[in-house]
Design an enzyme around this catalytic site. Structure first.
Site, PDB file in Angstrom:
ATOM      1  N   LYS A  75     -62.275 -42.007 -68.539  1.00 21.94           N
ATOM      2  CA  LYS A  75     -61.522 -42.625 -67.440  1.00 21.94           C
ATOM      3  C   LYS A  75     -62.386 -43.677 -66.739  1.00 21.94           C
ATOM      4  O   LYS A  75     -61.924 -44.776 -66.431  1.00 21.94           O
ATOM      5  CB  LYS A  75     -61.056 -41.544 -66.445  1.00 21.94           C
ATOM      6  CG  LYS A  75     -59.974 -40.636 -67.025  1.00 21.94           C
ATOM      7  CD  LYS A  75     -59.660 -39.430 -66.149  1.00 21.94           C
ATOM      8  CE  LYS A  75     -58.663 -38.497 -66.851  1.00 21.94           C
ATOM      9  NZ  LYS A  75     -58.367 -37.260 -66.116  1.00 21.94           N
TER      10      LYS A  75
ATOM     11  N   GLN B 286     -60.737 -33.687 -61.231  1.00 23.72           N
ATOM     12  CA  GLN B 286     -60.513 -33.215 -62.601  1.00 23.72           C
ATOM     13  C   GLN B 286     -60.297 -31.702 -62.625  1.00 23.72           C
ATOM     14  O   GLN B 286     -61.037 -30.946 -61.996  1.00 23.72           O
ATOM     15  CB  GLN B 286     -61.710 -33.614 -63.487  1.00 23.72           C
ATOM     16  CG  GLN B 286     -61.534 -33.326 -64.961  1.00 23.72           C
ATOM     17  CD  GLN B 286     -60.467 -34.190 -65.653  1.00 23.72           C
ATOM     18  OE1 GLN B 286     -60.074 -35.244 -65.156  1.00 23.72           O
ATOM     19  NE2 GLN B 286     -59.981 -33.728 -66.778  1.00 23.72           N
TER      20      GLN B 286
ATOM     21  N   ASP C  74     -53.027 -39.031 -59.732  1.00 26.24           N
ATOM     22  CA  ASP C  74     -52.645 -38.037 -60.740  1.00 26.24           C
ATOM     23  C   ASP C  74     -51.194 -37.586 -60.555  1.00 26.24           C
ATOM     24  O   ASP C  74     -50.626 -36.953 -61.447  1.00 26.24           O
ATOM     25  CB  ASP C  74     -53.534 -36.785 -60.602  1.00 26.24           C
ATOM     26  CG  ASP C  74     -54.583 -36.687 -61.703  1.00 26.24           C
ATOM     27  OD1 ASP C  74     -54.342 -37.247 -62.790  1.00 26.24           O
ATOM     28  OD2 ASP C  74     -55.620 -36.044 -61.469  1.00 26.24           O
TER      29      ASP C  74
HETATM   30  N1  GUN Z   1     -57.240 -31.932 -66.697  1.00 24.13           N
HETATM   31  C1  GUN Z   1     -56.491 -32.129 -67.813  1.00 24.13           C
HETATM   32  N2  GUN Z   1     -55.656 -33.171 -67.666  1.00 24.13           N
HETATM   33  C2  GUN Z   1     -55.874 -33.650 -66.425  1.00 24.13           C
HETATM   34  C3  GUN Z   1     -55.321 -34.741 -65.685  1.00 24.13           C
HETATM   35  O1  GUN Z   1     -54.431 -35.469 -66.145  1.00 24.13           O
HETATM   36  N3  GUN Z   1     -55.828 -34.923 -64.444  1.00 24.13           N
HETATM   37  C4  GUN Z   1     -56.785 -34.113 -63.911  1.00 24.13           C
HETATM   38  N4  GUN Z   1     -57.193 -34.370 -62.672  1.00 24.13           N
HETATM   39  N5  GUN Z   1     -57.313 -33.101 -64.559  1.00 24.13           N
HETATM   40  C5  GUN Z   1     -56.870 -32.876 -65.812  1.00 24.13           C
END
Ligand code: GUN
Length: 292
Positions: free
Chosen positions: A52, A96, A119
């Protein structure tokens, strides 16, 4: 059979985003800024967050990676979240998941300002998404919708079977696919671990969206000819490669692809799309916050 190429499509989207960033910077404004919070040292989470942050660089965003120890208390993490909510230089951020067991994830996600919740996990944003109002749609379901849109896959009047009811993928994509929209207008069945005779459902499906996390669960004899298959599974399976694992989807790609009209590969399907859509949400957040 047409491959829904998430790698290429996500690159196209990143180019579009970087064009917008160039325009923003040319006008003398600062670029959008995404922050990512990671707690602990889980290998998969570190890899995802690293991707990311790298993607931010690629499109010209600022990015900040905040690594916190596994031992951090819930209160300390809440303080960090509050700090990010109040930081005018940060347009959007993610925490995350998964978080360590001693931290209540819901409590943390509820503390994220809905205006910076790129998110789309906050109940305010999830609620808006459910009502079809403008909001941050979570990156994975948003990425699936964007792939279907860009490849002009017909979804109206089709029977979509979603497998998995997670808050992040299964439930939101089932809502989006049933909405009066294009893509959308689908008749949706949401199957999950308690569903009986799942094969009877998948055999009727025009579109299958599998977000189960069980490698090669969907076999060729479970689908009909011409099916559209979206594979959201990304399970790490140990192998003899240098990395020590390979990424495997929910779908037996080799055999199911022969019966499919469209199918996403793993890797290179939904995965790369999620990152592009996160960047898209951050750009949107930047533009909205500038207005206020
Ligand atoms: N863990 C797995 N997928 C995601 C996501 O799309 N966002 C976040 N913050 N954590 C994750």
């Amino acid at each position: 059979m047409i491959i829904l190429d998430g790698k290429k499509t996500s690159n196209d989207i990143k180019i579009e985003i970087s064009e917008s960033v160039k325009e923003i910077v040319a006008k003398g404004s600062r670029p959008p800024h995404l922050a990512a919070v990671i707690v602990g040292d889980d290998g998969a989470s570190l890899t995802y967050v690293g991707s990311k942050v790298r993607a931010c660089k690629k499109v010209g965003f600022e990015s900040t990676l905040i690594k916190l120890p596994k031992s951090i208390s819930e209160n300390e993490l809440l303080e960090k979240v509050e700090e990010l909510n109040n930081d005018e230089k940060i347009d959007g951020y993610i925490v995350q998941l998964p978080l360590p067991k001693h931290i209540d994830s819901q409590k943390i996600l509820m503390a994220v300002s809905p205006d910076k919740d790129v998110d789309g996990f906050h109940p305010t944003n999830f609620g808006k998404m459910t009502l079809g109002l403008p909001t941050f749609t979570s990156a994975t379901p948003y990425g699936i919708m964007e792939l279907l849109k860009r490849y002009k896959v017909e979804t109206s009047g089709k029977h979509t079977v979603v497998i998995g009811r997670s808050d992040i993928v299964g439930r939101p994509i089932s809502i989006l696919m049933s909405q009066k929209s294009d893509p959308g207008n689908s008749t949706v069945t949401l199957a999950h671990s308690r569903t009986k005779n799942i094969n009877d459902l998948t055999k009727q499906a025009d579109i299958i969206i599998s977000a189960l996390g069980v490698p090669n669960f969907i076999k060729a004899d479970m689908v009909k000819d011409g099916v559209v298959v979206i594979d959201v599974g990304i399970t790490r399976v140990p192998d003899n490669s240098q990395k020590g694992y390979k990424i495997v989807g929910d779908v037996d790609y080799e055999n199911v692809s022969k019966k499919s009209s469209y199918i996403t590969p793993v890797p290179g399907g939904v995965g790369p799309m999620t990152i592009a859509m996160l960047l898209m949400n951050c750009l949107k957040s930047y533009q909205e916050l500038l207005k206020t």
